[in-house]
Motif scaffolding. Structure first.
Motif, PDB file in Angstrom:
ATOM      1  N   ALA A 131       0.837  -1.201   0.000  1.00 21.97           N
ATOM      2  CA  ALA A 131       0.000   0.000   0.000  1.00 21.97           C
ATOM      3  C   ALA A 131       0.873   1.252   0.000  1.00 21.97           C
ATOM      4  O   ALA A 131       1.991   1.251   0.514  1.00 21.97           O
ATOM      5  CB  ALA A 131      -0.914   0.014   1.219  1.00 21.97           C
ATOM      6  N   SER A 132       0.353   2.303  -0.600  1.00 24.36           N
ATOM      7  CA  SER A 132       1.074   3.573  -0.664  1.00 24.36           C
ATOM      8  C   SER A 132       0.700   4.413   0.554  1.00 24.36           C
ATOM      9  O   SER A 132      -0.215   5.227   0.522  1.00 24.36           O
ATOM     10  CB  SER A 132       0.726   4.324  -1.956  1.00 24.36           C
ATOM     11  N   VAL A 133       1.410   4.195   1.640  1.00 29.04           N
ATOM     12  CA  VAL A 133       1.183   4.955   2.868  1.00 29.04           C
ATOM     13  C   VAL A 133       2.520   5.489   3.349  1.00 29.04           C
ATOM     14  O   VAL A 133       3.561   4.867   3.163  1.00 29.04           O
ATOM     15  CB  VAL A 133       0.527   4.090   3.967  1.00 29.04           C
ATOM     16  N   GLY A 134       2.491   6.649   3.976  1.00 31.92           N
ATOM     17  CA  GLY A 134       3.714   7.271   4.445  1.00 31.92           C
ATOM     18  C   GLY A 134       3.949   7.046   5.920  1.00 31.92           C
ATOM     19  O   GLY A 134       3.197   6.331   6.593  1.00 31.92           O
ATOM     20  N   ARG A 135       5.011   7.681   6.422  1.00 39.91           N
ATOM     21  CA  ARG A 135       5.375   7.533   7.833  1.00 39.91           C
ATOM     22  C   ARG A 135       5.041   8.764   8.649  1.00 39.91           C
ATOM     23  O   ARG A 135       5.159   8.739   9.876  1.00 39.91           O
ATOM     24  CB  ARG A 135       6.886   7.273   7.931  1.00 39.91           C
ATOM     25  N   GLU A 136       4.645   9.852   7.999  1.00 37.81           N
ATOM     26  CA  GLU A 136       4.408  11.096   8.726  1.00 37.81           C
ATOM     27  C   GLU A 136       3.309  10.937   9.769  1.00 37.81           C
ATOM     28  O   GLU A 136       3.480  11.268  10.943  1.00 37.81           O
ATOM     29  CB  GLU A 136       4.048  12.231   7.760  1.00 37.81           C
ATOM     30  N   GLY A 137       2.161  10.424   9.313  1.00 39.48           N
ATOM     31  CA  GLY A 137       1.041  10.257  10.227  1.00 39.48           C
ATOM     32  C   GLY A 137       1.355   9.282  11.339  1.00 39.48           C
ATOM     33  O   GLY A 137       0.956   9.481  12.493  1.00 39.48           O
ATOM     34  N   THR A 138       2.083   8.215  11.008  1.00 35.55           N
ATOM     35  CA  THR A 138       2.454   7.233  12.023  1.00 35.55           C
ATOM     36  C   THR A 138       3.342   7.859  13.090  1.00 35.55           C
ATOM     37  O   THR A 138       3.145   7.648  14.288  1.00 35.55           O
ATOM     38  CB  THR A 138       3.179   6.050  11.369  1.00 35.55           C
ATOM     39  N   ALA A 139       4.337   8.636  12.656  1.00 35.33           N
ATOM     40  CA  ALA A 139       5.252   9.282  13.603  1.00 35.33           C
ATOM     41  C   ALA A 139       4.503  10.220  14.537  1.00 35.33           C
ATOM     42  O   ALA A 139       4.720  10.224  15.751  1.00 35.33           O
ATOM     43  CB  ALA A 139       6.335  10.044  12.833  1.00 35.33           C
ATOM     44  N   VAL A 140       3.615  11.026  13.969  1.00 34.76           N
ATOM     45  CA  VAL A 140       2.866  12.002  14.758  1.00 34.76           C
ATOM     46  C   VAL A 140       1.940  11.305  15.752  1.00 34.76           C
ATOM     47  O   VAL A 140       1.883  11.657  16.936  1.00 34.76           O
ATOM     48  CB  VAL A 140       2.071  12.936  13.828  1.00 34.76           C
ATOM     49  N   GLN A 141       1.216  10.294  15.282  1.00 35.27           N
ATOM     50  CA  GLN A 141       0.243   9.640  16.139  1.00 35.27           C
ATOM     51  C   GLN A 141       0.905   8.796  17.226  1.00 35.27           C
ATOM     52  O   GLN A 141       0.416   8.734  18.361  1.00 35.27           O
ATOM     53  CB  GLN A 141      -0.692   8.784  15.287  1.00 35.27           C
ATOM     54  N   MET A 142       2.014   8.136  16.910  1.00 34.57           N
ATOM     55  CA  MET A 142       2.710   7.375  17.952  1.00 34.57           C
ATOM     56  C   MET A 142       3.273   8.307  19.013  1.00 34.57           C
ATOM     57  O   MET A 142       3.148   8.047  20.208  1.00 34.57           O
ATOM     58  CB  MET A 142       3.831   6.533  17.329  1.00 34.57           C
ATOM     59  N   GLY A 143       3.919   9.401  18.581  1.00 36.88           N
ATOM     60  CA  GLY A 143       4.470  10.339  19.550  1.00 36.88           C
ATOM     61  C   GLY A 143       3.404  10.966  20.419  1.00 36.88           C
ATOM     62  O   GLY A 143       3.548  11.057  21.647  1.00 36.88           O
ATOM     63  N   GLY A 144       2.304  11.404  19.799  1.00 38.04           N
ATOM     64  CA  GLY A 144       1.224  12.007  20.564  1.00 38.04           C
ATOM     65  C   GLY A 144       0.541  11.023  21.486  1.00 38.04           C
ATOM     66  O   GLY A 144       0.198  11.357  22.637  1.00 38.04           O
ATOM     67  N   GLY A 145       0.335   9.806  21.009  1.00 39.75           N
ATOM     68  CA  GLY A 145      -0.312   8.801  21.842  1.00 39.75           C
ATOM     69  C   GLY A 145       0.515   8.421  23.056  1.00 39.75           C
ATOM     70  O   GLY A 145      -0.010   8.269  24.167  1.00 39.75           O
ATOM     71  N   LEU A 146       1.823   8.266  22.862  1.00 38.22           N
ATOM     72  CA  LEU A 146       2.692   7.914  23.991  1.00 38.22           C
ATOM     73  C   LEU A 146       2.807   9.063  24.988  1.00 38.22           C
ATOM     74  O   LEU A 146       2.820   8.840  26.198  1.00 38.22           O
ATOM     75  CB  LEU A 146       4.076   7.527  23.467  1.00 38.22           C
ATOM     76  N   ALA A 147       2.881  10.300  24.478  1.00 40.76           N
ATOM     77  CA  ALA A 147       2.938  11.449  25.384  1.00 40.76           C
ATOM     78  C   ALA A 147       1.661  11.557  26.201  1.00 40.76           C
ATOM     79  O   ALA A 147       1.696  11.852  27.405  1.00 40.76           O
ATOM     80  CB  ALA A 147       3.163  12.728  24.583  1.00 40.76           C
TER      81      ALA A 147
END
Length: 254
Positions: A131-147
């Motif tokens: 699938a054509s998906v990027g890492r930007e959203g993953t990085a943002v959501q993982m960082g925000g979720g863990l914080a």
């Protein structure tokens, strides 16, 4: 004859002669820095470690897809699997990045921690199937979720909670891409819809730098997914040899 810049510097230095910082203000600055260093160091370590695990899994998944082109035919099944995961377990986090933006502007109940495993697994499975998906959203959501998960322990006030969330987002972005400055600017400006949150500058920048440097990621990660990075057309057997020869002459023979 002095230049305008020299004159301006002289006037600025003269103005500083009248500036006096009281000892009480110095103590407040030290307390402020100590507070955020203590709070954000574990956040940065956890976010950076999770981001490193994500990058490792992403590279393994993409290498696997490159070696087994038939995985592309499982793309509909992968999409259905991810959709079912979010339908069953992710109703509260389906807003994704918008959920984080809303939480930055109006802190409420926090970001549900389940956003981290869902976006982690969903992105890796999607890459595995091509699938054509990027890492930007993953990085943002993982960082925000863990914080946000850390805030359940810290129990900070509304303003500090916003700073913590932006710091987590900056840490995730910086760790995934190896670009802490860009991560800090993204968290302070983009998520604030063009209004730089200068009050959070030092904590956010510290979190981004710590998550990147503590794990030895001192250089930007510019590789899309793997090395060599497969072009979408290289998924098909008829194109694989040409793609490899373009990246590494002599890699395969005709």
């Amino acid at each position: 004859m002095n230049s305008p810049i020299t004159d301006a510097a002289a006037r600025f230095a003269k103005g500083l002669e009248h500036v006096r910082i009281r000892p009480s203000e110095q103590v407040e600055v030290v307390r402020y820095l100590a507070k955020w260093i203590a709070l954000l160091t574990p956040v940065a370590v956890v976010v950076g470690s999770t981001s490193s695990a994500f990058l490792w899994a992403l590279e393994r998944a993409t290498d696997e897809r490159f070696e087994r082109p038939w995985l592309l035919y499982l793309l509909p099944l992968a999409g259905l699997t991810v959709a079912l995961l979010y339908h069953r377990f992710g109703r509260s986090v389906e807003g994704g990045n918008n959920l984080l933006v809303d939480e930055v502007h109006e802190p409420g109940g926090g970001v549900p921690p389940r956003i981290v495993p869902l976006i982690f697994v969903g992105t890796v499975v999607s890459h595995l199937a091509g699938a054509s998906v990027g890492r930007e959203g993953t990085a943002v959501q993982m960082g925000g979720g863990l914080a946000s998960a850390f805030n359940r322990v810290f129990r900070l006030g509304a303003e500090d909670q916003k700073t913590l969330l932006m710091a987590g987002i900056a840490a995730g972005f910086g760790a995934v891409f190896g670009t802490p400055i860009a991560g800090a600017v993204f968290a302070m400006e983009v998520l604030a819809i063009g209004r730089m949150q200068y009050g959070a500058l030092i904590p956010v920048l510290y979190a981004a730098l710590a998550s990147t440097t503590l794990l030895g990621r001192g250089e930007p990660n510019t590789r899309p997914t793997t090395s060599p990075s497969p072009h979408p057309m290289a998924t098909f057997p008829s194109m694989r040899c040409s793609w490899r020869r373009w990246h590494s002459p002599g890699a395969c023979s005709v």
